[in-house]
Design a protein around this motif. Sequence first.
Motif, PDB file in Angstrom:
ATOM      1  N   VAL A  26      -7.847   5.722  -0.206  1.00 32.97           N
ATOM      2  CA  VAL A  26      -6.924   5.450  -1.310  1.00 32.97           C
ATOM      3  C   VAL A  26      -7.105   3.995  -1.748  1.00 32.97           C
ATOM      4  CG1 VAL A  26      -4.490   5.396  -2.019  1.00 32.97           C
ATOM      5  CG2 VAL A  26      -5.291   7.166  -0.446  1.00 32.97           C
ATOM      6  N   GLN A  27      -6.891   3.742  -3.014  1.00 33.15           N
ATOM      7  CA  GLN A  27      -7.049   2.395  -3.567  1.00 33.15           C
ATOM      8  C   GLN A  27      -5.884   1.501  -3.132  1.00 33.15           C
ATOM      9  OE1 GLN A  27      -7.595   3.058  -7.799  1.00 33.15           O
ATOM     10  NE2 GLN A  27      -9.800   3.263  -7.586  1.00 33.15           N
ATOM     11  N   THR A  28      -6.007   0.955  -1.924  1.00 33.57           N
ATOM     12  CA  THR A  28      -5.053  -0.014  -1.382  1.00 33.57           C
ATOM     13  C   THR A  28      -5.850  -1.155  -0.770  1.00 33.57           C
ATOM     14  OG1 THR A  28      -4.947   0.858   0.884  1.00 33.57           O
ATOM     15  CG2 THR A  28      -3.535   1.921  -0.769  1.00 33.57           C
ATOM     16  N   ASP A  29      -5.143  -2.113  -0.178  1.00 35.53           N
ATOM     17  CA  ASP A  29      -5.805  -3.246   0.473  1.00 35.53           C
ATOM     18  C   ASP A  29      -6.015  -3.012   1.968  1.00 35.53           C
ATOM     19  OD1 ASP A  29      -6.054  -4.833  -1.839  1.00 35.53           O
ATOM     20  OD2 ASP A  29      -3.952  -5.448  -1.689  1.00 35.53           O
ATOM     21  N   LEU A  30      -6.069  -1.758   2.397  1.00 37.53           N
ATOM     22  CA  LEU A  30      -6.277  -1.475   3.818  1.00 37.53           C
ATOM     23  C   LEU A  30      -7.562  -2.117   4.327  1.00 37.53           C
ATOM     24  CD1 LEU A  30      -5.311   0.009   6.376  1.00 37.53           C
ATOM     25  CD2 LEU A  30      -6.585   2.020   5.582  1.00 37.53           C
ATOM     26  N   MET A  31      -8.620  -2.060   3.515  1.00 36.05           N
ATOM     27  CA  MET A  31      -9.867  -2.767   3.807  1.00 36.05           C
ATOM     28  C   MET A  31     -10.289  -3.537   2.561  1.00 36.05           C
ATOM     29  SD  MET A  31     -12.440  -0.375   6.078  1.00 36.05           S
ATOM     30  CE  MET A  31     -13.496  -1.776   6.527  1.00 36.05           C
ATOM     31  N   PRO A  32     -10.986  -4.649   2.731  1.00 34.80           N
ATOM     32  CA  PRO A  32     -11.464  -5.393   1.558  1.00 34.80           C
ATOM     33  C   PRO A  32     -12.292  -4.509   0.633  1.00 34.80           C
ATOM     34  CG  PRO A  32     -11.777  -6.691   3.551  1.00 34.80           C
ATOM     35  CD  PRO A  32     -11.344  -5.331   3.999  1.00 34.80           C
ATOM     36  N   GLY A  33     -11.964  -4.558  -0.655  1.00 39.44           N
ATOM     37  CA  GLY A  33     -12.698  -3.788  -1.645  1.00 39.44           C
ATOM     38  C   GLY A  33     -12.140  -2.421  -1.949  1.00 39.44           C
ATOM     39  N   HIS A  34     -11.279  -1.889  -1.099  1.00 39.57           N
ATOM     40  CA  HIS A  34     -10.759  -0.538  -1.322  1.00 39.57           C
ATOM     41  C   HIS A  34      -9.943  -0.437  -2.614  1.00 39.57           C
ATOM     42  CE1 HIS A  34     -10.989   1.626   2.850  1.00 39.57           C
ATOM     43  NE2 HIS A  34     -12.171   1.182   2.436  1.00 39.57           N
ATOM     44  N   GLY A  92       0.787  -1.227   0.000  1.00 38.30           N
ATOM     45  CA  GLY A  92       0.000   0.000   0.000  1.00 38.30           C
ATOM     46  C   GLY A  92       0.819   1.276   0.000  1.00 38.30           C
ATOM     47  N   ILE A  93       0.369   2.236   0.778  1.00 41.17           N
ATOM     48  CA  ILE A  93       1.033   3.538   0.841  1.00 41.17           C
ATOM     49  C   ILE A  93       2.464   3.393   1.338  1.00 41.17           C
ATOM     50  CG2 ILE A  93       1.023   5.755   2.060  1.00 41.17           C
ATOM     51  CD1 ILE A  93      -2.055   5.671   1.910  1.00 41.17           C
ATOM     52  N   PRO A 103      -6.970   6.923  -6.695  1.00 38.24           N
ATOM     53  CA  PRO A 103      -5.941   6.017  -7.221  1.00 38.24           C
ATOM     54  C   PRO A 103      -4.605   6.216  -6.502  1.00 38.24           C
ATOM     55  CG  PRO A 103      -7.206   6.964  -9.013  1.00 38.24           C
ATOM     56  CD  PRO A 103      -7.634   7.692  -7.755  1.00 38.24           C
ATOM     57  N   LEU A 104      -3.942   5.103  -6.197  1.00 40.14           N
ATOM     58  CA  LEU A 104      -2.723   5.164  -5.393  1.00 40.14           C
ATOM     59  C   LEU A 104      -1.650   6.010  -6.064  1.00 40.14           C
ATOM     60  CD1 LEU A 104      -1.061   4.313  -2.948  1.00 40.14           C
ATOM     61  CD2 LEU A 104      -0.581   2.131  -4.112  1.00 40.14           C
ATOM     62  N   ASP A 105      -1.451   5.852  -7.370  1.00 42.85           N
ATOM     63  CA  ASP A 105      -0.408   6.629  -8.045  1.00 42.85           C
ATOM     64  C   ASP A 105      -0.700   8.125  -7.993  1.00 42.85           C
ATOM     65  OD1 ASP A 105       1.165   4.459  -8.664  1.00 42.85           O
ATOM     66  OD2 ASP A 105       0.420   4.254 -10.722  1.00 42.85           O
ATOM     67  N   ASP A 106      -1.959   8.491  -8.151  1.00 35.83           N
ATOM     68  CA  ASP A 106      -2.319   9.918  -8.082  1.00 35.83           C
ATOM     69  C   ASP A 106      -2.051  10.461  -6.682  1.00 35.83           C
ATOM     70  OD1 ASP A 106      -3.147   9.654 -10.677  1.00 35.83           O
ATOM     71  OD2 ASP A 106      -5.293   9.718 -10.229  1.00 35.83           O
ATOM     72  N   PHE A 107      -2.417   9.676  -5.679  1.00 39.53           N
ATOM     73  CA  PHE A 107      -2.160  10.097  -4.297  1.00 39.53           C
ATOM     74  C   PHE A 107      -0.672  10.279  -4.057  1.00 39.53           C
ATOM     75  CE2 PHE A 107      -0.932   8.715  -0.009  1.00 39.53           C
ATOM     76  CZ  PHE A 107      -1.476   9.757   0.725  1.00 39.53           C
TER      77      PHE A 107
END
Length: 248
Positions: free
Chosen positions: A183-191, A16-17, A199-203
């Motif tokens: 942010v689009q990561t796996d912090l929670m299911p479905g994120h 993730g981040i 989007p992670l790259d934009d963040f």
Amino acid sequence: MNPTGNTILITGGGSGIGRELALRFAGLGNKVIVAGRRAAALDEVAAAAPGIATALLDIADGDAIPGFAEQLIRDHPELNVVIHNAGIMIAEDLAGDFLATAEASVATNLLGPIRLTSALLPHLRTRRNAAIVTVSSGLAFVPLAATPTYSATKAAIHSWSQSLRHRLAGDGIEVIELAPPGVQTDLMPGHAADPNMMPLDDFMDETMALFATQPTPAEICVERVGILRNAERGGQFDRVFAMLNGAA
């Protein structure tokens, strides 16, 4: 915070981040140590870029932190930046037994950074250009009712960061708070696949541009998190809370 020439510890650096922070900071010429519970994930990050080392750590294990810090300083005496990125976000069923989830969230998200800072602060006081980076959340400012303890720990991290910044200013240690939106990561299911998440790259692009600003802002807040960060100060807390939790 200097953008390059640092030795940086990133907790939760295997995905993730945290993973992206490791790759981006290593690409700027920093030495990076990624810490986490999963050796395979850490090794994958280290293999992806030069200048990345690994260290195993369960941030929720308070008994492990003093020994981890001692070994870390022995292995990396030039350590001058700590990024407290490790965290968990778990929905709580208040009709069931949610206490274990709440306690795990506090141990990981709040006590972990406090304990690790306590263990590393004497060393950081000896280093030039030292910095502590905390990772809170937009939910520190407007809570998500489905994750009440997660939101509360991030509000506590925000408050703690403010006090720490004030107390350490005379020691020359910067305290920087990174407050991500969803942010689009796996912090929670479905994120990771949720189009409502950033989007992670934009963040990361926006975040690294803010880190490169001199002087570095005390709060790293991308534009998208502004609606949460500024809700209360703008007199919009009730509206934003209802909007956030009505859609949850």
